[in-house]
Write a protein that holds these residues in place. Structure first.
Motif, PDB file in Angstrom:
ATOM      1  N   SER A 185       0.918  -1.106  -0.018  1.00  0.00           N
ATOM      2  CA  SER A 185      -0.021   0.111   0.146  1.00  0.00           C
ATOM      3  C   SER A 185       0.856   1.288  -0.125  1.00  0.00           C
ATOM      4  CB  SER A 185      -0.580   0.041   1.239  1.00  0.00           C
ATOM      5  OG  SER A 185      -0.219  -0.019   2.364  1.00  0.00           O
ATOM      6  N   GLU A 220      -9.178   2.423  -9.851  1.00  0.00           N
ATOM      7  CA  GLU A 220      -9.115   2.435  -8.357  1.00  0.00           C
ATOM      8  C   GLU A 220      -7.845   1.834  -7.494  1.00  0.00           C
ATOM      9  OE1 GLU A 220     -12.429  -0.208  -7.114  1.00  0.00           O
ATOM     10  OE2 GLU A 220     -13.653   0.247  -9.102  1.00  0.00           O
ATOM     11  N   HIS A 221      -6.833   1.529  -8.516  1.00  0.00           N
ATOM     12  CA  HIS A 221      -5.494   1.164  -7.835  1.00  0.00           C
ATOM     13  C   HIS A 221      -5.805   0.080  -6.759  1.00  0.00           C
ATOM     14  CE1 HIS A 221      -2.885   4.253  -9.608  1.00  0.00           C
ATOM     15  NE2 HIS A 221      -4.135   4.819  -9.650  1.00  0.00           N
ATOM     16  N   THR A 222      -6.451  -1.110  -7.007  1.00  0.00           N
ATOM     17  CA  THR A 222      -6.766  -2.053  -6.385  1.00  0.00           C
ATOM     18  C   THR A 222      -5.758  -2.932  -5.935  1.00  0.00           C
ATOM     19  OG1 THR A 222      -7.400  -3.680  -7.954  1.00  0.00           O
ATOM     20  CG2 THR A 222      -9.271  -2.065  -6.973  1.00  0.00           C
ATOM     21  N   GLU A 225      -5.396  -6.073  -6.205  1.00  0.00           N
ATOM     22  CA  GLU A 225      -5.485  -7.074  -7.098  1.00  0.00           C
ATOM     23  C   GLU A 225      -4.900  -6.589  -8.536  1.00  0.00           C
ATOM     24  OE1 GLU A 225      -9.277  -7.841  -4.776  1.00  0.00           O
ATOM     25  OE2 GLU A 225      -7.979  -6.100  -5.462  1.00  0.00           O
ATOM     26  N   ASN A 259     -13.013   2.726 -13.300  1.00  0.00           N
ATOM     27  CA  ASN A 259     -11.728   2.000 -13.867  1.00  0.00           C
ATOM     28  C   ASN A 259     -11.345   2.386 -15.234  1.00  0.00           C
ATOM     29  OD1 ASN A 259     -14.178  -0.279 -12.290  1.00  0.00           O
ATOM     30  ND2 ASN A 259     -11.983  -0.199 -11.670  1.00  0.00           N
ATOM     31  N   GLU A 314      -8.105  -4.811 -11.921  1.00  0.00           N
ATOM     32  CA  GLU A 314      -8.601  -3.970 -11.185  1.00  0.00           C
ATOM     33  C   GLU A 314      -9.512  -4.752 -10.312  1.00  0.00           C
ATOM     34  OE1 GLU A 314      -8.615   0.498 -11.139  1.00  0.00           O
ATOM     35  OE2 GLU A 314      -8.897  -0.056 -13.221  1.00  0.00           O
ATOM     36  N   ILE A 315     -10.437  -5.190 -11.160  1.00  0.00           N
ATOM     37  CA  ILE A 315     -11.826  -5.776 -10.555  1.00  0.00           C
ATOM     38  C   ILE A 315     -11.990  -7.250 -11.276  1.00  0.00           C
ATOM     39  CG2 ILE A 315     -12.917  -3.721 -10.023  1.00  0.00           C
ATOM     40  CD1 ILE A 315     -14.455  -3.567 -12.613  1.00  0.00           C
TER      41      ILE A 315
END
Length: 284
Positions: free
Chosen positions: A152, A170-172, A174, A253, A260-261
């Motif tokens: 992070s 979103e910079h997830t 994943e 996104n 991302e998702i």
């Protein structure tokens, strides 16, 4: 893309084949490799035989010299022949989506389903100019993420200030894990010849939008609203011109939204496959 001048002989592409059943050709973008498509193949290989090739000049399919974008189509025809494939569905991400459109136009009746991810028949972008700071932060973010995936601190300190801010919304975590496991390797294994071929096609203002009405198989077009590499507006134009296509846009996104998702994106693909199964797999 369709210009046959200076076309070279087809090459045998390196390909990952998974699962069994009806063939689904999974085509990656630029930079990329067949491994980049694991986000789709991991789940879709439960229902299909997925074939994820490294395109010419990418991954383990090396290019011996310069080539044209149209050469990818000859390579893919050779791959299909090598595996004895008649009818097939095709999923293409970015550049892979452009090639998927070309295959559907090239092989009417053989392509039974078309899934376009962050792609368009008339691809247009609105990417801002790139600064030396962008390149510096991108390099640092990538190196740290390779060592400590999805950290992070790195995401907040370097990732969101790098060129990844134009690829991710979103910079997830994943997304950063995929970047570490597949993105860096794909970038390093993309040849300069592949980059030159793509740039020539873009300078020629590639546009197949006028031909989309000839594609009569079920189609799904997916995009990220914040995509500045191939804008959502470009993708929407393609969806609107494909007869009966389903449109899916993710508001938060960008170009790498499947990373991302992944669960949300794959759920849409699987739902669309279920709805159109008997058209995609005619013998089922």
């Amino acid at each position: 893309m369709v210009d046959s001048s200076d076309r070279t002989s087809p090459i045998d592409l390196h390909v990952s084949v998974r699962g069994s059943g009806f063939p689904l050709l999974c085509l990656h973008g630029h930079p990329g490799s067949g491994r980049s498509m694991s986000v789709f193949a991991d789940r879709l290989s439960r229902r299909f035989q997925t074939l994820s090739p490294d395109l010419r000049g990418y991954g383990r399919s090396r290019a011996s010299g310069d080539f044209q974008m149209s050469d990818h189509l000859g390579d893919l025809d050779t791959l299909l022949d090598r595996h004895g494939i008649g009818q097939f569905a095709v999923l293409g991400w970015s550049l892979g989506g452009i090639l998927a459109i070309e295959l559907a136009l090239r092989h009417p009746g053989r392509v039974t389903g078309l899934i376009l991810v962050a792609s368009a028949a008339r691809p247009r972008g609105n990417h801002p100019p790139v600064s030396w700071q962008d390149l510096l932060y991108t390099g640092v973010a990538g190196l740290i993420n390779r060592v400590v995936p999805a950290w992070s601190w790195n995401i907040e300190t370097f990732g969101k200030r790098s060129l990844l801010r134009y690829l991710l919304g979103e910079h997830t975590p994943e997304a950063y894990r995929y970047l570490a496991s597949e993105g860096m390797d794909a970038y390093l294994r993309t040849s300069s010849a592949a980059t030159r071929a793509l740039n020539r096609a873009l300078r020629a203002r590639y546009d197949r939008s006028a031909d989309l009405g000839r594609i009569d198989c079920p189609a799904l077009v997916m995009a990220g609203a914040a995509d500045c590499h191939i804008t959502a507006e470009s993708s929407w134009e393609t969806a609107s011109l494909l007869p009966g296509a389903r449109w899916q846009c993710y508001p938060n996104n960008a170009h790498l939204f499947p990373w991302e998702i992944p669960d949300r994106a794959i759920a849409v693909v699987e739902g669309w496959v279920e709805e159109n199964w008997h058209a995609i797999v005619p013998s089922s």
